[in-house]
Design an enzyme around this catalytic site. Structure first.
Site, PDB file in Angstrom:
ATOM      1  N   ASP A 252       0.768  -1.278  -0.090  1.00 32.12           N
ATOM      2  CA  ASP A 252      -0.207  -0.070   0.220  1.00 32.12           C
ATOM      3  C   ASP A 252       0.781   1.407  -0.076  1.00 32.12           C
ATOM      4  O   ASP A 252       1.858   1.196   0.460  1.00 32.12           O
ATOM      5  CB  ASP A 252      -0.796   0.147   1.283  1.00 32.12           C
ATOM      6  CG  ASP A 252      -2.085  -1.196   1.158  1.00 32.12           C
ATOM      7  OD1 ASP A 252      -2.305  -1.564  -0.118  1.00 32.12           O
ATOM      8  OD2 ASP A 252      -2.694  -1.669   2.135  1.00 32.12           O
ATOM      9  N   TYR A 390      -5.335 -10.322   2.810  1.00 36.48           N
ATOM     10  CA  TYR A 390      -5.375  -8.890   2.794  1.00 36.48           C
ATOM     11  C   TYR A 390      -5.394  -8.784   4.614  1.00 36.48           C
ATOM     12  O   TYR A 390      -6.433  -9.022   5.384  1.00 36.48           O
ATOM     13  CB  TYR A 390      -6.934  -8.487   2.567  1.00 36.48           C
ATOM     14  CG  TYR A 390      -7.112  -8.451   1.039  1.00 36.48           C
ATOM     15  CD1 TYR A 390      -6.623  -7.457   0.455  1.00 36.48           C
ATOM     16  CD2 TYR A 390      -7.997  -9.315   0.351  1.00 36.48           C
ATOM     17  CE1 TYR A 390      -6.652  -7.335  -1.339  1.00 36.48           C
ATOM     18  CE2 TYR A 390      -8.065  -9.195  -1.072  1.00 36.48           C
ATOM     19  CZ  TYR A 390      -7.374  -8.361  -1.860  1.00 36.48           C
ATOM     20  OH  TYR A 390      -7.583  -8.318  -3.257  1.00 36.48           O
TER      21      TYR A 390
END
Length: 441
Positions: A252, A390
């Site tokens: 990210d 995730y």
């Protein structure tokens, strides 16, 4: 029928040069060129028939129209075309004129030979010019993916060879390594502004254009990326036209990439220099990265390393700061962690990425997890999980889209406030397999 009888029928079809004659019998014996085969067959026929030996003028050959005598010319033209390029491997290809292909077919038909007797004009041209190119350049032939490819445009009507006689294809060079991202809010690759499409401009109220409000006129949502902080030194060192960044997944934007780093490949298109000192280049990149990005394990790589970096199954280890909505005890956290360790998780596509990824339900395994509390409302976790897990949603539960989750097991809202990727490793084998790397010369 004997080979001499077959050779006589070939030779009787008008003027045929030694190369075209011998090419019909290229599968006979070894260590001879087709020209040597052709001449030997003529001599043997003359001896057996007790006839005067007559040598055919190769320029009058109706099959190749003299092109089989120009191997040296083509090889020299290839070498000249590649003089300004650094390469270790090469390959030669040939575009055969349709007339020559038709002549070859007619020659075998008229001599009552199979259509595929011997070898083709194209095959001989590739080999004979190719071995001469190797002698002139010192490079090695590579029939897979060579550094350079020379394509010969054979044209019997061309008296002198020019640049148009040879097309040179310069294949990309590749550098493998691992990068660490040491500051947050740096994407892996350039991130064009959504509002202006990367132009940096928007329509003004009174007409005309003005700088985009969303990106400040830069055309990008972020001023820097890992790509921008690593590729310029590589592009300069290899003197290429363009550099592309290929990563083994991506973290990210707000996450750090630490410890052993993330595997990547930088591809340089049309490089004039290939054999670079990777130790020196690594130091240059790290200086250029200015403490924001660092690279390690730099090595020259093959083309196949790009696919390996993108496709090899990899596990990831993350370190996370976690905030809880209510007080949590060490015992409750330890019990929840034990419940998650080794568990297979079901995850619907997270809400935060649902707009750009297909809605699917995935199962991923938590290989290991550990953690502790900093105080009753904050803690730290380290998670080693299967690729594609995730981890932010493993903590929060994503409103029930991930089960089980830390928040669900604790019965308390939980959110990742800071995320670092610690390790990215191949599931079953290392990324830097020597088969995909090149030795520096």
């Amino acid at each position: 029928m004997t080979i001499l009888e077959d050779a006589r029928r070939v030779a009787e079809n008008g003027p045929v040069c030694d190369s075209c004659l011998g090419r019909c019998f290229a599968d006979r014996s070894f260590g001879l060129t087709n020209a040597e085969r052709g001449r030997s067959l003529r001599v043997a026929s003359a001896l057996e028939d007790d006839e005067p030996f007559e040598q055919t003028d190769p320029e009058t050959c109706w099959v190749c129209e003299g092109e089989s005598q120009r191997f040296d010319e083509y090889a020299e033209t290839v070498a000249e075309s590649l003089a300004d390029w650094n390469f270790g491997t090469y390959q030669v290809g040939t575009r055969t004129p349709p007339l020559v292909e038709e002549n070859e077919k007619l020659l075998r038909e008229s001599a009552d030979l199979p259509d595929d007797a011997g070898e083709s004009f194209k095959s001989e041209f590739n080999r004979e010019v190719g071995k001469r190119v190797g002698q002139l350049t010192g490079a090695e032939v590579d029939f897979g993916r060579p550094d350079v490819l020379a394509l010969l445009n054979v044209n019997p009507e061309r008296d002198e060879l020019s640049d148009h006689a040879v097309e040179v294809q310069i294949n990309s060079a590749f550098v493998y390594g691992r990068y660490k991202k040491l500051e947050r809010d740096i994407p892996q690759t350039e991130w064009p502004c959504r509002e202006c499409g990367g132009s940096g401009k928007q329509l003004a109220e009174g007409g005309g254009e003005e700088p985009c409000d969303h990106c400040g006129g830069s055309g990008y949502l972020y001023d820097e990326s890992v790509e921008q902080l690593t590729t310029p030194p590589v592009l300069e060192a290899m003197d290429g036209e363009e550099a592309l960044f290929h990563g083994a997944g991506r973290e990210d934007v707000d996450a750090l990439m630490l410890d052993t780093g993330r595997p990547f490949v930088i591809e340089v298109k049309r490089p004039r220099v290939r054999n670079v000192d990777t130790d020196a280049l690594e130091a240059e990149i790290n200086e250029f990265g200015d403490g924001k990005v660092e690279v390690t394990d730099l090595a020259l790589a093959t083309h196949d390393m790009v696919e390996r970096v993108k496709e090899l199954d990899a596990s990831k280890t993350y370190r996370m700061d976690v905030a809880f909505d209510d007080d949590v005890t060490e015992q409750a956290l330890a019990e929840a962690i034990e419940e998650l360790r080794g568990t297979t998780i079901e995850q619907d596509t997270p809400q935060r990425v649902d707009h750009r990824r297909a809605s699917l339900t995935r199962t991923r395994t938590v290989y290991d997890i550990d953690g502790h509390l900093e105080d009753a409302r904050t803690g730290e976790l380290e998670v080693h999980g299967e690729g594609g897990l995730y981890v932010k949603e493993l903590v929060s539960g994503d409103e029930g889209r991930t089960t089980p989750s830390l928040a669900g097991l604790l019965g308390v809202g939980a959110e990742v406030t800071a995320l670092d990727v610690v390790r990215v490793e191949g599931e079953d084998e290392a990324f830097d397999d020597p088969e995909y790397l090149k030795e520096e010369v």
